[in-house]
Write an enzyme that holds these catalytic residues in place. Structure first.
Site, PDB file in Angstrom:
ATOM      1  CG  ASP A  38      42.936  34.030  43.791  1.00  0.00           C
ATOM      2  OD1 ASP A  38      42.713  33.457  42.701  1.00  0.00           O
ATOM      3  OD2 ASP A  38      42.959  35.251  43.912  1.00  0.00           O
TER       4      ASP A  38
ATOM      5  CE  LYS B  63      40.212  37.104  44.223  1.00  0.00           C
ATOM      6  NZ  LYS B  63      41.118  37.424  43.170  1.00  0.00           N
TER       7      LYS B  63
ATOM      8  NE  ARG C  61      43.943  31.917  36.281  1.00  0.00           N
ATOM      9  CZ  ARG C  61      42.939  32.694  36.712  1.00  0.00           C
ATOM     10  NH1 ARG C  61      42.774  32.929  38.010  1.00  0.00           N
ATOM     11  NH2 ARG C  61      42.093  33.229  35.865  1.00  0.00           N
TER      12      ARG C  61
ATOM     13  CG  HIS D  12      33.485  40.682  42.709  1.00  0.00           C
ATOM     14  ND1 HIS D  12      34.662  41.099  43.270  1.00  0.00           N
ATOM     15  CD2 HIS D  12      33.790  40.219  41.473  1.00  0.00           C
ATOM     16  CE1 HIS D  12      35.650  40.881  42.411  1.00  0.00           C
ATOM     17  NE2 HIS D  12      35.146  40.350  41.322  1.00  0.00           N
TER      18      HIS D  12
ATOM     19  CB  SER E 288      40.402  33.408  40.606  1.00  0.00           C
ATOM     20  OG  SER E 288      40.964  34.621  40.990  1.00  0.00           O
TER      21      SER E 288
END
Ligand code: URA
Length: 425
Positions: A159, A185, A166, A80, A181
């Site tokens: 999320d 995921k 947010r 990621h 967050s």
């Protein structure tokens, strides 16, 4: 339990129990707590932070709000990146790692604002399908060890709801909230090996290295606490990554890297990240894994994996041999200098915004995008250029007037004049 007590506790930096955090996330996701109370809690977190244990509990509660993927393909790796401009590393690392025998099951997102998304980039390849049933995703992984799909199923509905809130309440820039967050995921995608590339600089969420290191540390702790082999590294996103920004332009650059045509910072970063994943998967020590990743490119094995991924996902694999088959922009505009100068800095976010103006990105979810649009950079910090040289080229099929984009791109470049102070064209 009630929301006001929980808000008050976080407001006074009193530590919440796992049960309280679970209750809060579950009740909000199910609509039993209104947005205004959740906003108040998020702002309390933004101002006071959370402890490490609270952040881990929040991540688990968000992960458990939806499905958890269970692929029947053996051990898988995931990577990621916290995002940036010109970040096409997934398109290069996936094939490298897969060709070294580690299954990369990637679930990726679309671009929003100045940052691009891997799914949009891949959809610039004619016919490429990113919405696959999980059974087909698994088949491709068994055959080819690398496949990428867009988010499917009900992963992390908490999320989604909290992120939208947010965005509307000025509470995005909070390390525990960002960590929970992203990691909720990632944990719902459920890979065994997880490499996190946390970016800092003008094009990243984290503007300083220090902030990025804090985010990386907590994300790595969450991954390890969840039983993953997880490593977070911090890398620079102060300058766009590679030369090309924009969907088909980035696929083109990824293919050219896999063809072994270019080395440089992007290649080096992809080798480093691939080696880290291979090391997590126990393929050797770091140096051995670097050598393995380099060989995957030089031998053409990684390009072959990418060609197969494209074919198996319905795209035209011939783009791997002829990048001119990718969407080409109808118009282009070369931004040149009229003076000799040294490039000091290139503002990454502004280059991303230039690409957005050209049609490569979307301001709102669901906006159409021009797959051929974007920017090709001829310069990087430290370069010395002469009057008449092209600094960057702008591409678009939807823009007929390039003046706004050209001004934006020029303003992104910090330079020192090497002769007189003539204006730029
Ligand atoms: N990306 C995410 O998925 N969540 C954040 O909070 C920030 C970046």
């Amino acid at each position: 339990m009630n929301a006001i007590d929980i808000i008050n506790k976080t407001k006074r930096s009193v530590i919440l129990s796992d049960d309280e955090i679970n209750w809060l996330v579950k009740s909000y996701t199910e609509g039993d707590i209104p947005d205004y109370q959740m906003s108040a809690w998020l702002m309390a977190v933004r101002l006071n932070g959370l402890t490490e244990q609270e952040t881990i509990s929040l991540t688990y509660a968000m992960r458990d709000s939806g499905d958890i993927m269970r692929l029947n393909v053996g051990k898988t790796a995931d990577k990621h990146s916290t995002g940036g401009v010109g970040d096409k590393t997934s398109l290069i690392i996936g094939p490298i790692v897969a060709s070294c025998g580690v299954c990369m099951a990637k679930m990726s997102g679309r671009g929003l604002g100045h940052t691009g998304g891997t799914i949009d980039k891949l959809e610039s390849i004619s016919g490429f399908r990113t919405e696959l049933p999980i059974s087909e995703f698994e088949e491709i992984l068994r055959e080819n060890k690398f496949a990428i799909i867009s988010q499917s199923g009900e992963l992390c509905p908490a999320d989604k709801k909290m992120y939208d809130l947010r965005n509307a309440t000025g509470t995005v820039d909070s390390i525990p909230l960002i960590a929970a967050s992203i990691m909720s995921k990632k944990l719902s995608v459920n890979a065994d090996y997880l490499l996190l590339d946390v970016k800092y600089g003008s094009g990243a969420f984290m503007k300083t290295k220090d902030e990025a290191e804090k985010l990386a540390a907590i994300m790595e702790k969450i991954g390890i606490a969840a039983g993953k082999k997880c490593k977070a590294i911090v890398t620079d996103m102060d300058t766009p990554l590679g030369r090309n920004i924009g969907n088909s332009l980035e696929v083109r650059e990824a293919i050219e890297i896999l063809q072994g045509k270019y080395k440089g910072k992007l290649y080096d970063l992809c080798i480093e990240l691939s080696a880290e994943i291979l090391r997590l998967a126990d393929k050797g020590d770091y140096q051995e894994c670097v050598a393995m990743a380099e060989e995957a490119v030089s031998s053409g094995k990684a390009l072959e994996v990418f060609r197969n991924t494209i074919r198996l996902q319905g795209g035209d694999p011939k783009v791997c041999d002829d990048v001119e088959l990718l969407p080409q922009a109808r118009s282009k505009y070369e931004v040149r200098t009229v003076q000799d100068m040294e490039i000091l800095k290139i503002n990454c976010e502004e280059i991303g915004m230039t690409s957005l103006l050209l049609g490569a990105g979307r301001i709102n979810k669901g906006d159409p995008i021009d797959m051929s649009a974007g920017v090709v950079m001829n310069i990087e910090p430290g370069d010395k250029v002469s009057a008449g040289d092209t600094l960057l080229t702008l591409y678009s099929s939807v823009c007929s007037d390039f003046s706004d984009a050209a001004v934006r791109a020029l303003n992104a470049i910090d330079f020192e004049s090497l002769n007189c102070h003539k204006p730029l064209t």
